[in-house]
Design a protein around this motif. Sequence first.
Motif, PDB file in Angstrom:
ATOM      1  N   LEU A  76      18.889  46.083  15.414  1.00 52.21           N
ATOM      2  CA  LEU A  76      19.784  44.937  15.546  1.00 52.21           C
ATOM      3  C   LEU A  76      19.658  44.316  16.939  1.00 52.21           C
ATOM      4  CD1 LEU A  76      21.973  43.100  14.401  1.00 52.21           C
ATOM      5  CD2 LEU A  76      23.665  44.847  15.029  1.00 52.21           C
ATOM      6  N   VAL A  77      19.571  45.131  17.964  1.00 52.99           N
ATOM      7  CA  VAL A  77      19.371  44.633  19.327  1.00 52.99           C
ATOM      8  C   VAL A  77      18.068  43.846  19.405  1.00 52.99           C
ATOM      9  CG1 VAL A  77      18.903  45.330  21.724  1.00 52.99           C
ATOM     10  CG2 VAL A  77      20.747  46.435  20.424  1.00 52.99           C
ATOM     11  N   SER A  78      17.022  44.381  18.802  1.00 52.48           N
ATOM     12  CA  SER A  78      15.727  43.702  18.811  1.00 52.48           C
ATOM     13  C   SER A  78      15.801  42.360  18.092  1.00 52.48           C
ATOM     14  CB  SER A  78      14.675  44.605  18.156  1.00 52.48           C
ATOM     15  OG  SER A  78      13.403  44.045  18.293  1.00 52.48           O
ATOM     16  N   ALA A  79      16.489  42.316  16.963  1.00 55.56           N
ATOM     17  CA  ALA A  79      16.638  41.056  16.220  1.00 55.56           C
ATOM     18  C   ALA A  79      17.454  40.046  17.022  1.00 55.56           C
ATOM     19  CB  ALA A  79      17.290  41.320  14.865  1.00 55.56           C
ATOM     20  N   TYR A  80      18.496  40.508  17.689  1.00 61.35           N
ATOM     21  CA  TYR A  80      19.322  39.639  18.542  1.00 61.35           C
ATOM     22  C   TYR A  80      18.474  39.004  19.632  1.00 61.35           C
ATOM     23  CZ  TYR A  80      22.082  39.358  22.943  1.00 61.35           C
ATOM     24  OH  TYR A  80      22.617  39.003  24.162  1.00 61.35           O
ATOM     25  N   LEU A  81      17.669  39.815  20.314  1.00 60.07           N
ATOM     26  CA  LEU A  81      16.845  39.291  21.399  1.00 60.07           C
ATOM     27  C   LEU A  81      15.688  38.446  20.874  1.00 60.07           C
ATOM     28  CD1 LEU A  81      16.941  42.379  23.762  1.00 60.07           C
ATOM     29  CD2 LEU A  81      18.144  40.198  24.044  1.00 60.07           C
ATOM     30  N   SER A  82      15.154  38.792  19.722  1.00 57.94           N
ATOM     31  CA  SER A  82      14.096  37.968  19.115  1.00 57.94           C
ATOM     32  C   SER A  82      14.624  36.578  18.783  1.00 57.94           C
ATOM     33  CB  SER A  82      13.553  38.618  17.843  1.00 57.94           C
ATOM     34  OG  SER A  82      12.826  39.761  18.151  1.00 57.94           O
TER      35      SER A  82
ATOM     36  N   PRO B 143      20.710  36.635  28.929  1.00 60.76           N
ATOM     37  CA  PRO B 143      20.916  37.692  27.935  1.00 60.76           C
ATOM     38  C   PRO B 143      19.818  38.753  27.958  1.00 60.76           C
ATOM     39  CG  PRO B 143      20.283  35.630  26.875  1.00 60.76           C
ATOM     40  CD  PRO B 143      20.526  35.321  28.315  1.00 60.76           C
ATOM     41  N   PHE B 144      18.613  38.376  28.350  1.00 54.44           N
ATOM     42  CA  PHE B 144      17.511  39.342  28.395  1.00 54.44           C
ATOM     43  C   PHE B 144      17.674  40.300  29.573  1.00 54.44           C
ATOM     44  CE2 PHE B 144      15.898  35.644  26.140  1.00 54.44           C
ATOM     45  CZ  PHE B 144      15.452  36.250  24.974  1.00 54.44           C
TER      46      PHE B 144
ATOM     47  N   SER C  46      18.419  44.235  29.174  1.00 54.12           N
ATOM     48  CA  SER C  46      17.477  45.202  29.742  1.00 54.12           C
ATOM     49  C   SER C  46      18.146  46.093  30.788  1.00 54.12           C
ATOM     50  CB  SER C  46      16.254  44.497  30.329  1.00 54.12           C
ATOM     51  OG  SER C  46      16.585  43.760  31.477  1.00 54.12           O
ATOM     52  N   ALA C  47      19.193  45.572  31.438  1.00 53.30           N
ATOM     53  CA  ALA C  47      19.902  46.379  32.436  1.00 53.30           C
ATOM     54  C   ALA C  47      20.655  47.548  31.805  1.00 53.30           C
ATOM     55  CB  ALA C  47      20.878  45.505  33.227  1.00 53.30           C
ATOM     56  N   GLU C  48      20.919  47.471  30.511  1.00 51.68           N
ATOM     57  CA  GLU C  48      21.652  48.538  29.831  1.00 51.68           C
ATOM     58  C   GLU C  48      20.757  49.690  29.379  1.00 51.68           C
ATOM     59  OE1 GLU C  48      24.862  47.735  27.137  1.00 51.68           O
ATOM     60  OE2 GLU C  48      24.674  45.568  27.513  1.00 51.68           O
ATOM     61  N   PHE C  49      19.435  49.504  29.494  1.00 54.21           N
ATOM     62  CA  PHE C  49      18.506  50.500  28.971  1.00 54.21           C
ATOM     63  C   PHE C  49      17.431  50.821  30.005  1.00 54.21           C
ATOM     64  CE2 PHE C  49      20.286  48.146  25.422  1.00 54.21           C
ATOM     65  CZ  PHE C  49      20.714  49.168  24.593  1.00 54.21           C
TER      66      PHE C  49
ATOM     67  N   PHE D  45      27.333  41.133  21.667  1.00 50.04           N
ATOM     68  CA  PHE D  45      26.402  41.739  22.627  1.00 50.04           C
ATOM     69  C   PHE D  45      26.359  40.929  23.911  1.00 50.04           C
ATOM     70  CE2 PHE D  45      23.488  43.865  19.206  1.00 50.04           C
ATOM     71  CZ  PHE D  45      24.418  44.869  19.026  1.00 50.04           C
ATOM     72  N   TYR D  46      26.336  39.613  23.785  1.00 52.40           N
ATOM     73  CA  TYR D  46      26.265  38.781  24.987  1.00 52.40           C
ATOM     74  C   TYR D  46      27.583  38.815  25.769  1.00 52.40           C
ATOM     75  CZ  TYR D  46      25.477  35.099  28.298  1.00 52.40           C
ATOM     76  OH  TYR D  46      25.354  34.404  29.482  1.00 52.40           O
ATOM     77  N   ASP D  47      28.693  38.671  25.061  1.00 55.59           N
ATOM     78  CA  ASP D  47      29.989  38.588  25.739  1.00 55.59           C
ATOM     79  C   ASP D  47      30.461  39.922  26.319  1.00 55.59           C
ATOM     80  OD1 ASP D  47      30.097  35.902  25.116  1.00 55.59           O
ATOM     81  OD2 ASP D  47      31.591  36.135  23.512  1.00 55.59           O
ATOM     82  N   GLU D  48      30.148  41.033  25.635  1.00 57.29           N
ATOM     83  CA  GLU D  48      30.735  42.310  26.029  1.00 57.29           C
ATOM     84  C   GLU D  48      29.725  43.382  26.422  1.00 57.29           C
ATOM     85  OE1 GLU D  48      33.665  43.570  23.158  1.00 57.29           O
ATOM     86  OE2 GLU D  48      34.266  41.480  22.787  1.00 57.29           O
ATOM     87  N   GLY D  49      28.473  43.190  26.077  1.00 55.83           N
ATOM     88  CA  GLY D  49      27.449  44.188  26.372  1.00 55.83           C
ATOM     89  C   GLY D  49      27.093  44.980  25.132  1.00 55.83           C
ATOM     90  N   ILE D  50      25.871  45.414  25.072  1.00 53.33           N
ATOM     91  CA  ILE D  50      25.367  46.110  23.882  1.00 53.33           C
ATOM     92  C   ILE D  50      26.023  47.477  23.721  1.00 53.33           C
ATOM     93  CG2 ILE D  50      23.304  47.120  22.828  1.00 53.33           C
ATOM     94  CD1 ILE D  50      21.758  44.731  24.198  1.00 53.33           C
ATOM     95  N   HIS D  51      26.088  48.245  24.796  1.00 53.06           N
ATOM     96  CA  HIS D  51      26.683  49.584  24.698  1.00 53.06           C
ATOM     97  C   HIS D  51      28.176  49.536  24.381  1.00 53.06           C
ATOM     98  CE1 HIS D  51      23.115  51.755  25.621  1.00 53.06           C
ATOM     99  NE2 HIS D  51      23.045  51.403  26.883  1.00 53.06           N
TER     100      HIS D  51
END
Length: 193
Positions: free
Chosen positions: A55-61, A106-107, A111-114, A21-27
């Motif tokens: 999973l995104v929420s757990a990653y950011l948490s 990373p935050f 957030s820019a993807e959503f 997610f960090y290296d390539e983006g969530i989408h």
Amino acid sequence: MADRRTSDARERILTTADRLFYDEGIHAVGIQRIVEEAAVTRVTLYRHFPSKDDLVSAYLSRRADHDHAQVDGIIAAHPDDPRTALTELATALTRDDFAGISRGCPFINASAEFTGSHPARVHAAEIRRWVVERIEELLRRLDHRDPVAAAQQLMMVRTGAVVSGALDANDRLSADFLQAWEKLIDDGLTRTA
């Protein structure tokens, strides 16, 4: 033993998701890729994370937990010296974070993807608000003339430095950031702290 396998699988999923997610983006990263690289089944992934948003929420948490521990640790190390705590918060960013977040925050990236109230945007707002509140508390303890505005400005300088670290070839990034950080603090002090 089953609990151990379950927690190992969850950890592999989170570690893999964090990296991708960090290296390539969530989408850009699909669930199947995470399943393959984490060496788990889809059933196992969905048992731990019922949706990609979970999973995104757990990653950011998990990222937020790291930030909480880092900031709280610095403040706790200087319980009677808020000025040193503020300097150490900035120094830790230059020492630890600029190299570790070479693709930016990373935050902010997530957030820019959503849009709207997606968990990624909620997490980004929460961690930023929390950091600003910690900074504001330290500034209040220094009798800063405007701790609310200064805390917001310090967060803006931090954000700008992270973006600069990701995009610019500024070999003075750390020095420039520290100078701006210290000046914002010192300009609002009514007495030597």
